[in-house]
Design an enzyme around this catalytic site. Structure first.
Site, PDB file in Angstrom:
ATOM      1  N   ILE A  16       0.826  -1.209   0.000  1.00  0.00           N
ATOM      2  CA  ILE A  16       0.000   0.000   0.000  1.00  0.00           C
ATOM      3  C   ILE A  16       0.866   1.267   0.000  1.00  0.00           C
ATOM      4  O   ILE A  16       0.480   2.293  -0.571  1.00  0.00           O
ATOM      5  CB  ILE A  16      -1.022   0.005   1.160  1.00  0.00           C
ATOM      6  CG1 ILE A  16      -2.126   1.014   0.890  1.00  0.00           C
ATOM      7  CG2 ILE A  16      -0.362   0.249   2.511  1.00  0.00           C
ATOM      8  CD1 ILE A  16      -2.919   0.769  -0.361  1.00  0.00           C
TER       9      ILE A  16
ATOM     10  N   SER B 102      12.077   0.750   6.693  1.00  0.00           N
ATOM     11  CA  SER B 102      11.544  -0.544   6.282  1.00  0.00           C
ATOM     12  C   SER B 102      12.683  -1.537   6.394  1.00  0.00           C
ATOM     13  O   SER B 102      13.832  -1.207   6.096  1.00  0.00           O
ATOM     14  CB  SER B 102      11.046  -0.451   4.831  1.00  0.00           C
ATOM     15  OG  SER B 102       9.969  -1.315   4.600  1.00  0.00           O
ATOM     16  N   ARG B 103      12.378  -2.768   6.840  1.00  0.00           N
ATOM     17  CA  ARG B 103      13.453  -3.742   7.083  1.00  0.00           C
ATOM     18  C   ARG B 103      14.077  -4.227   5.786  1.00  0.00           C
ATOM     19  O   ARG B 103      15.262  -4.524   5.724  1.00  0.00           O
ATOM     20  CB  ARG B 103      12.908  -4.934   7.874  1.00  0.00           C
ATOM     21  CG  ARG B 103      12.356  -4.574   9.233  1.00  0.00           C
ATOM     22  CD  ARG B 103      11.492  -5.688   9.762  1.00  0.00           C
ATOM     23  NE  ARG B 103      10.481  -6.079   8.771  1.00  0.00           N
ATOM     24  CZ  ARG B 103       9.673  -7.108   8.870  1.00  0.00           C
ATOM     25  NH1 ARG B 103       9.736  -7.883   9.928  1.00  0.00           N
ATOM     26  NH2 ARG B 103       8.790  -7.373   7.928  1.00  0.00           N
TER      27      ARG B 103
ATOM     28  N   LYS C 194      -5.515   1.923   7.719  1.00  0.00           N
ATOM     29  CA  LYS C 194      -6.627   1.177   8.302  1.00  0.00           C
ATOM     30  C   LYS C 194      -6.264  -0.302   8.388  1.00  0.00           C
ATOM     31  O   LYS C 194      -5.487  -0.757   7.556  1.00  0.00           O
ATOM     32  CB  LYS C 194      -7.921   1.356   7.501  1.00  0.00           C
ATOM     33  CG  LYS C 194      -7.821   1.075   6.009  1.00  0.00           C
ATOM     34  CD  LYS C 194      -7.579  -0.277   5.437  1.00  0.00           C
ATOM     35  CE  LYS C 194      -8.282  -1.476   5.915  1.00  0.00           C
ATOM     36  NZ  LYS C 194      -8.027  -2.650   4.984  1.00  0.00           N
TER      37      LYS C 194
ATOM     38  N   ASP D 174     -10.303  -7.633   6.940  1.00  0.00           N
ATOM     39  CA  ASP D 174      -9.342  -6.588   6.550  1.00  0.00           C
ATOM     40  C   ASP D 174      -9.916  -5.754   5.402  1.00  0.00           C
ATOM     41  O   ASP D 174     -10.028  -4.533   5.524  1.00  0.00           O
ATOM     42  CB  ASP D 174      -7.968  -7.181   6.207  1.00  0.00           C
ATOM     43  CG  ASP D 174      -7.035  -6.128   5.642  1.00  0.00           C
ATOM     44  OD1 ASP D 174      -6.594  -5.253   6.400  1.00  0.00           O
ATOM     45  OD2 ASP D 174      -6.791  -6.132   4.400  1.00  0.00           O
TER      46      ASP D 174
END
Ligand code: NAP
Length: 313
Positions: free
Chosen positions: A15, A37-38, A91, A169
């Site tokens: 997203i 971010s990993r 969300k 979700d």
């Protein structure tokens, strides 16, 4: 003149790349300066492996947008709020209702904005639907939110784990619209949750709700749907029938299409976040998440071993 806030994005996945980064690039009120971010990085900004390293290295950022799955968002939001940053949540805003309310209280105590975003509420059909329903009596509502999990969530394990919500979700997007457009509050009365073996979350669900005038609000969620998804909401009223289709991209009233503005869900979310920061407000509506949480509290769970092969992993 518009204030420009320095922004960081955390969790560079589907997203973030599909929607957040393009929306931020087009929004003059935010300057993307860093990401955490990993396993991913974004060209043209400073990149860090996680939010703690980012917050330590970037004391001048104003705001953080959290695009990770819900189960890890609370710890990240807490860290950002304790560092005095404004926070935007994808969300659902959290893995539980209580954690979102705790974040709201901390944000208020710290003088920070907390924005629990609901992208489907920014769909073009939502405002005209809400305006039309405001002066009508609702007789019944039916939600059908059905899609193929293998198409929309390939390889995502978190959706099957506690807090991942399963079919709810996407289903919570429908609830975010319903709780926005209906003139009365909605309460869950019963639910069934169909849960594949070895998973924590449902692949299908049915909700029976009532509004405060006892109008039935029924919702059917299914991740075993065919190629073409169905994201539909029908509202029968004393003044006609309203239909939302394609998740809020289309609206008709008594069979006649309503002309809608261009689709711009995520640009609208960042405009809203900017407005909230500039005016020192928050926007935290937990009602869609509360209804889902109530379904886990009140619903009958049915485990079904035969459903396992339909999962996306
Ligand atoms: P995703 O791609 O599976 O995850 C986003 C990123 O979060 C991952 O790439 C990963 O980046 C990081 N992440 C994942 N697990 C983590 C963990 N345990 N700890 C720390 N970081 C982790 O998910 P998504 O589809 O973007 O969804 C993220 C949120 O956006 C969800 O709440 C979803 O409901 C919402 N959303 C998704 C869509 C959609 O179409 N996918 C649409 C609207 C809203 P690193 O591995 O690089 O850290």
């Amino acid at each position: 003149m518009t204030s420009v806030y320095r922004l960081a994005v955390v969790g560079i996945g589907k997203i973030a790349r599909d929607q957040h980064l393009p929306a931020i690039a087009a929004q003059l009120g935010f300057e993307l300066v860093a990401c955490a971010s990993r396993n991913a990085s974004v060209d043209g900004v400073r990149n860090y492996p996680d939010i703690d390293v980012l917050l330590a290295a970037e004391p001048d950022i104003d705001a953080v947008s959290l695009c990770v799955p819900p189960q890890v968002r609370y710890a990240q939001a807490l860290a950002a709020l304790h560092a005095g940053k404004h926070v935007m949540l994808e969300k659902p805003p959290g893995a539980s209702v209580s954690e979102v309310l705790a974040l709201r209280d901390i944000a208020r105590a710290r003088g920070c904005t907390l924005f629990a975003s609901w992208h489907s509420r920014a769909a073009s059909a939502v405002k005209p639907a809400r305006d039309w329903l405001a002066s009508r009596n609702v007789h019944s509502v039916e939600v059908r939110w059905k899609e193929d999990v293998r198409r929309w969530h390939p390889g995502q394990q978190w959706i099957w784990e506690p807090g991942g919500l399963g079919v709810l979700d996407p289903g919570i997007n429908a609830l975010s619209i319903v709780t926005r457009i209906l003139p009365r509050e909605v309460a869950l009365r019963a639910a069934t949750l169909t849960i594949p073996a070895d998973t924590a979350t449902p692949i299908a669900a049915e909700f029976d709700c009532l509004d405060t005038d006892n109008a039935p609000v029924r919702a059917f969620f299914d991740w075993r749907h065919g190629l073409v998804e169905e994201w539909a909401i029908d509202v029968e009223t004393d003044g006609g029938r309203l239909e939302i289709r394609e998740g809020g991209k289309r609206l008709s009233i008594d069979g006649k299409q309503v002309t809608l503005g261009a689709e711009r869900e995520y640009p609208a979310l960042y405009e809203r976040f900017h407005e909230l920061v500039a005016t020192k407000q928050d926007d935290v509506d937990v009602r869609p998440l509360q209804i889902v949480a109530d379904a886990f509290l009140l619903g009958k769970a049915r485990s079904d071993r035969s459903l396992r092969p339909l999962m996306s992993r």
